[in-house]
Motif scaffolding. Structure first.
Motif, PDB file in Angstrom:
ATOM      1  N   ARG A   1       0.808  -1.217   0.000  1.00 32.80           N
ATOM      2  CA  ARG A   1       0.000   0.000   0.000  1.00 32.80           C
ATOM      3  C   ARG A   1       0.847   1.276   0.000  1.00 32.80           C
ATOM      4  NH1 ARG A   1      -5.427   1.129   1.092  1.00 32.80           N
ATOM      5  NH2 ARG A   1      -5.704   3.278   1.708  1.00 32.80           N
ATOM      6  N   VAL A   2       2.029   1.233   0.608  1.00 30.65           N
ATOM      7  CA  VAL A   2       2.861   2.426   0.752  1.00 30.65           C
ATOM      8  C   VAL A   2       3.262   3.000  -0.614  1.00 30.65           C
ATOM      9  CG1 VAL A   2       5.043   3.299   1.647  1.00 30.65           C
ATOM     10  CG2 VAL A   2       3.703   1.688   2.988  1.00 30.65           C
ATOM     11  N   SER A   3       3.638   2.151  -1.541  1.00 35.67           N
ATOM     12  CA  SER A   3       4.099   2.642  -2.843  1.00 35.67           C
ATOM     13  C   SER A   3       2.979   2.640  -3.889  1.00 35.67           C
ATOM     14  CB  SER A   3       5.263   1.780  -3.339  1.00 35.67           C
ATOM     15  OG  SER A   3       4.803   0.463  -3.589  1.00 35.67           O
ATOM     16  N   PHE A   4       1.746   2.662  -3.449  1.00 32.64           N
ATOM     17  CA  PHE A   4       0.634   2.547  -4.391  1.00 32.64           C
ATOM     18  C   PHE A   4       0.403   3.826  -5.191  1.00 32.64           C
ATOM     19  CE2 PHE A   4      -2.568  -0.192  -5.853  1.00 32.64           C
ATOM     20  CZ  PHE A   4      -3.699   0.545  -6.121  1.00 32.64           C
ATOM     21  N   GLU A   5       0.515   4.965  -4.567  1.00 31.31           N
ATOM     22  CA  GLU A   5       0.250   6.233  -5.250  1.00 31.31           C
ATOM     23  C   GLU A   5       1.524   6.782  -5.880  1.00 31.31           C
ATOM     24  OE1 GLU A   5      -1.875   9.247  -3.129  1.00 31.31           O
ATOM     25  OE2 GLU A   5      -2.884   7.745  -1.923  1.00 31.31           O
ATOM     26  N   GLY A   6       1.391   7.293  -7.090  1.00 27.02           N
ATOM     27  CA  GLY A   6       2.499   7.953  -7.756  1.00 27.02           C
ATOM     28  C   GLY A   6       2.066   9.316  -8.254  1.00 27.02           C
ATOM     29  N   GLU A   7       2.984  10.238  -8.295  1.00 31.20           N
ATOM     30  CA  GLU A   7       2.725  11.600  -8.793  1.00 31.20           C
ATOM     31  C   GLU A   7       1.521  12.233  -8.087  1.00 31.20           C
ATOM     32  OE1 GLU A   7       2.927  12.163 -13.026  1.00 31.20           O
ATOM     33  OE2 GLU A   7       4.129  10.346 -13.239  1.00 31.20           O
ATOM     34  N   ALA A   8       1.546  12.210  -6.781  1.00 33.88           N
ATOM     35  CA  ALA A   8       0.510  12.841  -5.934  1.00 33.88           C
ATOM     36  C   ALA A   8      -0.883  12.286  -6.192  1.00 33.88           C
ATOM     37  CB  ALA A   8       0.533  14.360  -6.119  1.00 33.88           C
ATOM     38  N   GLY A   9      -0.971  11.006  -6.505  1.00 31.91           N
ATOM     39  CA  GLY A   9      -2.267  10.372  -6.718  1.00 31.91           C
ATOM     40  C   GLY A   9      -2.761  10.397  -8.149  1.00 31.91           C
ATOM     41  N   ALA A  10      -2.008  10.984  -9.062  1.00 35.76           N
ATOM     42  CA  ALA A  10      -2.426  11.061 -10.461  1.00 35.76           C
ATOM     43  C   ALA A  10      -2.196   9.752 -11.197  1.00 35.76           C
ATOM     44  CB  ALA A  10      -1.683  12.192 -11.177  1.00 35.76           C
ATOM     45  N   VAL A  11      -1.290   8.927 -10.677  1.00 39.90           N
ATOM     46  CA  VAL A  11      -0.948   7.677 -11.349  1.00 39.90           C
ATOM     47  C   VAL A  11      -1.018   6.531 -10.344  1.00 39.90           C
ATOM     48  CG1 VAL A  11       0.807   6.433 -12.638  1.00 39.90           C
ATOM     49  CG2 VAL A  11       0.579   8.891 -12.944  1.00 39.90           C
ATOM     50  N   LEU A  12      -1.897   5.592 -10.601  1.00 36.31           N
ATOM     51  CA  LEU A  12      -1.993   4.367  -9.828  1.00 36.31           C
ATOM     52  C   LEU A  12      -1.466   3.229 -10.695  1.00 36.31           C
ATOM     53  CD1 LEU A  12      -5.503   4.913  -8.193  1.00 36.31           C
ATOM     54  CD2 LEU A  12      -3.258   5.331  -7.191  1.00 36.31           C
ATOM     55  N   PRO A  13      -1.232   2.040 -10.153  1.00 32.70           N
ATOM     56  CA  PRO A  13      -0.652   0.962 -10.963  1.00 32.70           C
ATOM     57  C   PRO A  13      -1.415   0.665 -12.257  1.00 32.70           C
ATOM     58  CG  PRO A  13      -0.547   0.355  -8.672  1.00 32.70           C
ATOM     59  CD  PRO A  13      -1.325   1.643  -8.741  1.00 32.70           C
ATOM     60  N   HIS A  14      -2.735   0.728 -12.228  1.00 36.02           N
ATOM     61  CA  HIS A  14      -3.474   0.455 -13.465  1.00 36.02           C
ATOM     62  C   HIS A  14      -3.292   1.579 -14.486  1.00 36.02           C
ATOM     63  CE1 HIS A  14      -6.306   2.146 -10.487  1.00 36.02           C
ATOM     64  NE2 HIS A  14      -6.793   2.839 -11.487  1.00 36.02           N
ATOM     65  N   ASP A  15      -2.996   2.783 -14.022  1.00 41.06           N
ATOM     66  CA  ASP A  15      -2.695   3.876 -14.948  1.00 41.06           C
ATOM     67  C   ASP A  15      -1.343   3.663 -15.610  1.00 41.06           C
ATOM     68  OD1 ASP A  15      -5.072   5.398 -14.465  1.00 41.06           O
ATOM     69  OD2 ASP A  15      -4.205   6.053 -12.564  1.00 41.06           O
ATOM     70  N   VAL A  16      -0.359   3.227 -14.836  1.00 37.84           N
ATOM     71  CA  VAL A  16       0.969   2.947 -15.385  1.00 37.84           C
ATOM     72  C   VAL A  16       0.865   1.848 -16.435  1.00 37.84           C
ATOM     73  CG1 VAL A  16       3.282   2.063 -14.862  1.00 37.84           C
ATOM     74  CG2 VAL A  16       2.184   3.666 -13.304  1.00 37.84           C
ATOM     75  N   PHE A  17       0.134   0.783 -16.117  1.00 38.23           N
ATOM     76  CA  PHE A  17      -0.019  -0.347 -17.024  1.00 38.23           C
ATOM     77  C   PHE A  17      -0.672   0.073 -18.334  1.00 38.23           C
ATOM     78  CE2 PHE A  17      -2.379  -4.129 -18.501  1.00 38.23           C
ATOM     79  CZ  PHE A  17      -1.310  -5.011 -18.660  1.00 38.23           C
ATOM     80  N   ALA A  18      -1.672   0.951 -18.266  1.00 36.66           N
ATOM     81  CA  ALA A  18      -2.412   1.355 -19.461  1.00 36.66           C
ATOM     82  C   ALA A  18      -1.848   2.596 -20.137  1.00 36.66           C
ATOM     83  CB  ALA A  18      -3.873   1.606 -19.096  1.00 36.66           C
ATOM     84  N   GLY A  19      -0.907   3.285 -19.505  1.00 37.12           N
ATOM     85  CA  GLY A  19      -0.344   4.499 -20.088  1.00 37.12           C
ATOM     86  C   GLY A  19      -1.299   5.682 -19.986  1.00 37.12           C
ATOM     87  N   THR A  20      -1.985   5.796 -18.846  1.00 35.37           N
ATOM     88  CA  THR A  20      -2.932   6.892 -18.644  1.00 35.37           C
ATOM     89  C   THR A  20      -2.546   7.678 -17.394  1.00 35.37           C
ATOM     90  OG1 THR A  20      -4.416   5.470 -17.364  1.00 35.37           O
ATOM     91  CG2 THR A  20      -4.847   5.651 -19.718  1.00 35.37           C
ATOM     92  N   ILE A  21      -3.131   8.861 -17.268  1.00 35.15           N
ATOM     93  CA  ILE A  21      -2.917   9.706 -16.105  1.00 35.15           C
ATOM     94  C   ILE A  21      -4.201  10.485 -15.823  1.00 35.15           C
ATOM     95  CG2 ILE A  21      -1.978  11.629 -17.447  1.00 35.15           C
ATOM     96  CD1 ILE A  21      -0.031  12.095 -15.073  1.00 35.15           C
ATOM     97  N   VAL A  22      -4.466  10.751 -14.568  1.00 36.00           N
ATOM     98  CA  VAL A  22      -5.657  11.510 -14.182  1.00 36.00           C
ATOM     99  C   VAL A  22      -5.220  12.931 -13.854  1.00 36.00           C
ATOM    100  CG1 VAL A  22      -7.489  11.751 -12.461  1.00 36.00           C
ATOM    101  CG2 VAL A  22      -6.869   9.494 -13.314  1.00 36.00           C
ATOM    102  N   ARG A  23      -5.919  13.881 -14.431  1.00 34.35           N
ATOM    103  CA  ARG A  23      -5.609  15.294 -14.197  1.00 34.35           C
ATOM    104  C   ARG A  23      -6.863  15.999 -13.678  1.00 34.35           C
ATOM    105  NH1 ARG A  23      -0.630  15.614 -16.202  1.00 34.35           N
ATOM    106  NH2 ARG A  23      -0.139  14.785 -18.245  1.00 34.35           N
ATOM    107  N   GLU A  24      -6.619  17.052 -12.904  1.00 34.62           N
ATOM    108  CA  GLU A  24      -7.730  17.881 -12.445  1.00 34.62           C
ATOM    109  C   GLU A  24      -8.084  18.870 -13.549  1.00 34.62           C
ATOM    110  OE1 GLU A  24      -8.082  18.816  -8.116  1.00 34.62           O
ATOM    111  OE2 GLU A  24      -5.904  18.547  -8.246  1.00 34.62           O
ATOM    112  N   ARG A  25      -9.384  19.114 -13.681  1.00 35.24           N
ATOM    113  CA  ARG A  25      -9.854  20.068 -14.704  1.00 35.24           C
ATOM    114  C   ARG A  25     -10.352  21.314 -14.041  1.00 35.24           C
ATOM    115  NH1 ARG A  25     -10.419  18.361 -20.455  1.00 35.24           N
ATOM    116  NH2 ARG A  25      -8.757  16.898 -20.357  1.00 35.24           N
TER     117      ARG A  25
END
Length: 129
Positions: free
Chosen positions: A105-129
């Motif tokens: 769980r400790v290393s689950f969040e990346g880039e302040a919560g914008a990238v989770l493991p499934h985002d890394v796997f799929a090549g996606t990122i979540v941004r605030e609008r």
């Protein structure tokens, strides 16, 4: 927990609530035709959730929950999401990513919560609008 992760959690809960309402309607229609309880317990909710999420992400990069929370899912390269990215993200999130969360769980969040493991796997990122 990062603020972006909190928003993502609220967004998925909103999407889950919407999916549950749609699933209830679909099950009402299917109950007479399909007698297998496994279908009603596992298959229908999963297909409805993935179908709604896929359709919304494919059309605009946002689900209803993401719109309400001011978030958008984008490709890392900045291009529109591809079908492959969306499907990879959905499958990984609901299988391997859940196991990763339980293990580390400790290393689950990346880039302040914008990238989770499934985002890394799929090549996606979540941004605030």
């Amino acid at each position: 927990m990062e603020s972006l992760t909190k928003k993502r959690t609220k967004a998925i809960l909103i999407d889950l609530a919407i999916s549950s309402v749609v699933t209830a309607g679909v099950e009402y229609l299917l109950r007479k035709k399909v007698k297998n309880e496994l279908v009603h317990a596992l298959v229908t909710p999963t297909v409805v959730m993935w179908g709604l999420e896929y359709a919304q992400l494919h059309c605009g990069g946002q689900t209803i929950g993401y719109k309400k929370m001011g978030l958008a899912l984008e490709s890392v390269e900045g291009s529109a999401l591809t079908t492959e990215q969306i499907v990879k993200r959905l499958l990984y999130r609901d299988t391997k990513s859940t196991l990763d969360l339980w293990k580390n769980r400790v290393s689950f969040e990346g880039e302040a919560g914008a990238v989770l493991p499934h985002d890394v796997f799929a090549g996606t990122i979540v941004r605030e609008r």
